[in-house]
Motif scaffolding. Sequence first.
Motif, PDB file in Angstrom:
ATOM      1  N   VAL A  47      -3.075 -11.214   0.951  1.00 49.68           N
ATOM      2  CA  VAL A  47      -1.938 -12.140   0.927  1.00 49.68           C
ATOM      3  C   VAL A  47      -1.010 -11.950   2.121  1.00 49.68           C
ATOM      4  CG1 VAL A  47       0.084 -12.891  -0.403  1.00 49.68           C
ATOM      5  CG2 VAL A  47      -2.045 -12.294  -1.590  1.00 49.68           C
ATOM      6  N   PHE A  48      -0.731 -10.694   2.488  1.00 51.91           N
ATOM      7  CA  PHE A  48       0.256 -10.412   3.532  1.00 51.91           C
ATOM      8  C   PHE A  48      -0.339  -9.849   4.817  1.00 51.91           C
ATOM      9  CE2 PHE A  48       2.348  -9.868  -0.610  1.00 51.91           C
ATOM     10  CZ  PHE A  48       3.365 -10.808  -0.504  1.00 51.91           C
ATOM     11  N   GLY A  49      -1.604  -9.478   4.758  1.00 58.19           N
ATOM     12  CA  GLY A  49      -2.220  -8.864   5.935  1.00 58.19           C
ATOM     13  C   GLY A  49      -1.794  -7.427   6.157  1.00 58.19           C
ATOM     14  N   PHE A  50      -1.332  -6.737   5.086  1.00 56.52           N
ATOM     15  CA  PHE A  50      -0.910  -5.344   5.199  1.00 56.52           C
ATOM     16  C   PHE A  50      -2.140  -4.435   5.275  1.00 56.52           C
ATOM     17  CE2 PHE A  50       3.113  -6.533   2.669  1.00 56.52           C
ATOM     18  CZ  PHE A  50       3.798  -6.828   3.842  1.00 56.52           C
ATOM     19  N   MET A  51      -2.418  -3.916   6.446  1.00 56.56           N
ATOM     20  CA  MET A  51      -3.561  -3.023   6.634  1.00 56.56           C
ATOM     21  C   MET A  51      -3.092  -1.568   6.591  1.00 56.56           C
ATOM     22  SD  MET A  51      -6.756  -2.436   7.150  1.00 56.56           S
ATOM     23  CE  MET A  51      -7.488  -3.983   7.712  1.00 56.56           C
ATOM     24  N   ASP A  76      -6.752   4.624 -14.390  1.00 53.15           N
ATOM     25  CA  ASP A  76      -5.442   4.115 -14.001  1.00 53.15           C
ATOM     26  C   ASP A  76      -5.295   4.080 -12.483  1.00 53.15           C
ATOM     27  OD1 ASP A  76      -2.701   3.255 -14.538  1.00 53.15           O
ATOM     28  OD2 ASP A  76      -2.101   5.247 -13.886  1.00 53.15           O
ATOM     29  N   HIS A  77      -5.979   4.987 -11.780  1.00 48.58           N
ATOM     30  CA  HIS A  77      -5.866   5.046 -10.325  1.00 48.58           C
ATOM     31  C   HIS A  77      -6.559   3.878  -9.631  1.00 48.58           C
ATOM     32  CE1 HIS A  77      -3.764   8.736 -10.520  1.00 48.58           C
ATOM     33  NE2 HIS A  77      -4.784   9.491 -10.852  1.00 48.58           N
ATOM     34  N   VAL A  78      -7.311   3.072 -10.405  1.00 51.91           N
ATOM     35  CA  VAL A  78      -7.935   1.873  -9.829  1.00 51.91           C
ATOM     36  C   VAL A  78      -6.868   0.899  -9.325  1.00 51.91           C
ATOM     37  CG1 VAL A  78      -9.408  -0.133 -10.371  1.00 51.91           C
ATOM     38  CG2 VAL A  78     -10.001   2.126 -11.246  1.00 51.91           C
ATOM     39  N   LYS A  79      -5.634   1.051  -9.847  1.00 55.36           N
ATOM     40  CA  LYS A  79      -4.555   0.153  -9.421  1.00 55.36           C
ATOM     41  C   LYS A  79      -4.273   0.287  -7.924  1.00 55.36           C
ATOM     42  CE  LYS A  79      -0.953   3.522 -10.644  1.00 55.36           C
ATOM     43  NZ  LYS A  79       0.077   3.876 -11.623  1.00 55.36           N
ATOM     44  N   LEU A  80      -4.583   1.436  -7.340  1.00 55.00           N
ATOM     45  CA  LEU A  80      -4.313   1.629  -5.909  1.00 55.00           C
ATOM     46  C   LEU A  80      -5.137   0.666  -5.052  1.00 55.00           C
ATOM     47  CD1 LEU A  80      -2.921   3.145  -3.608  1.00 55.00           C
ATOM     48  CD2 LEU A  80      -4.735   4.857  -3.745  1.00 55.00           C
ATOM     49  N   TRP A  85       0.833  -1.207   0.000  1.00 55.02           N
ATOM     50  CA  TRP A  85       0.000   0.000   0.000  1.00 55.02           C
ATOM     51  C   TRP A  85       0.869   1.259   0.000  1.00 55.02           C
ATOM     52  CZ3 TRP A  85       0.808   3.430   3.860  1.00 55.02           C
ATOM     53  CH2 TRP A  85       1.297   2.980   5.083  1.00 55.02           C
ATOM     54  N   GLN A  86       1.982   1.216   0.747  1.00 55.58           N
ATOM     55  CA  GLN A  86       2.852   2.381   0.814  1.00 55.58           C
ATOM     56  C   GLN A  86       3.644   2.545  -0.479  1.00 55.58           C
ATOM     57  OE1 GLN A  86       6.049   2.354   3.776  1.00 55.58           O
ATOM     58  NE2 GLN A  86       5.576   4.484   4.276  1.00 55.58           N
ATOM     59  N   ALA A  87       4.142   1.425  -1.014  1.00 54.82           N
ATOM     60  CA  ALA A  87       4.933   1.481  -2.238  1.00 54.82           C
ATOM     61  C   ALA A  87       4.109   1.994  -3.413  1.00 54.82           C
ATOM     62  CB  ALA A  87       5.501   0.093  -2.541  1.00 54.82           C
ATOM     63  N   ILE A  88       2.900   1.465  -3.604  1.00 55.81           N
ATOM     64  CA  ILE A  88       2.102   1.854  -4.766  1.00 55.81           C
ATOM     65  C   ILE A  88       1.615   3.288  -4.658  1.00 55.81           C
ATOM     66  CG2 ILE A  88      -0.153   1.093  -3.904  1.00 55.81           C
ATOM     67  CD1 ILE A  88       1.198   0.589  -7.475  1.00 55.81           C
ATOM     68  N   ALA A  89       1.341   3.748  -3.427  1.00 51.16           N
ATOM     69  CA  ALA A  89       0.917   5.135  -3.252  1.00 51.16           C
ATOM     70  C   ALA A  89       2.053   6.098  -3.563  1.00 51.16           C
ATOM     71  CB  ALA A  89       0.402   5.348  -1.828  1.00 51.16           C
ATOM     72  N   LEU A  90       3.271   5.740  -3.140  1.00 52.69           N
ATOM     73  CA  LEU A  90       4.416   6.623  -3.365  1.00 52.69           C
ATOM     74  C   LEU A  90       4.853   6.636  -4.830  1.00 52.69           C
ATOM     75  CD1 LEU A  90       6.512   5.825  -0.159  1.00 52.69           C
ATOM     76  CD2 LEU A  90       5.307   7.953  -0.687  1.00 52.69           C
TER      77      LEU A  90
END
Length: 302
Positions: free
Chosen positions: A262-266, A248-252, A102-107
């Motif tokens: 998959v990883f439980g990243f909240m 394109d912003h749907v990717k977020l 979530w942090q990587a894709i936002a940045l």
Amino acid sequence: MTRYFSNIDSAITGPALIIIAGAFFALTNTLLQYGAMVQGIPPARLTFWQYLIAFCFMIPWIVARGRAALRTGHAVMHVLRVATAVGGVQLWTMGLAHVPIWQAIALIMLSPFFVTLGAHFLLKEETTIERWAALTLGFGGGMIILAPLSEDFSAYALYPVCAAALWAASSLFTKRMTRTESAETLTVYLLLLLTPFNALIALDVGLAVDLETGGLLLFGAGLLTALAQYALAKAYSLSDAAYLQPFDHVKLPLNVGLGLAVFGFMPPGSMWIGSALIVGASWFLLQREAKLDALQTDQEPA
């Protein structure tokens, strides 16, 4: 009547392909993060095999267009453009090995703002007050997501930011080179040079991979990358970039959803606030660029 159905096709198929490309990229990011975080595969090795496999799937396309598209008088510019793209790809995968998706894709969505900065300082393009306001808003959103003053801050989160800057540099090279080079030439040189660049970087950690643990993962990442790139190129051939940008912003949410499953990243609430600022500012920038391009086109002599 034919023109009517053509416009309908552009209005529906283009956005659909952008969303499909975003889904493929989200799946690719999840596979890469699993390979790096869970299986411990070095990011440079992951990137090498991902793009080598994607390159193999694209060989028929390259063969069909390669001979004519290889003619160029700007070989050095092609190398510099691909070098910046490779740097972005490497830093992106390194970021996925350490920070939640979530942090990587936002940045990484900060890239359009780096493009605007580069166009101002390197290409000497005029930057209006509106553009500076959008830049301030966008980078402000990035700072909220990065949270450099919080206890949870990790320097690894700077990898996606640097990747965004390098991809912006690659976009500036592309923008400059479209004056003399065709889209086919730019694409063919990108695909041809990515693998040797990635191989040189991966030599330090080795290229060998355990087929039992990482083979299927890398095959999937390569196939999805090739499909995503094709869907992306097809979408932009059908519709204007300004029209496609919101889709394109749907990717977020796609990336955030897979990261959670998959990883439980909240993601924290601040992620959505920062992302909203980035998306809003980038949308404004793209809409303004589209209006300026349309104005310049109308002013050109017939």
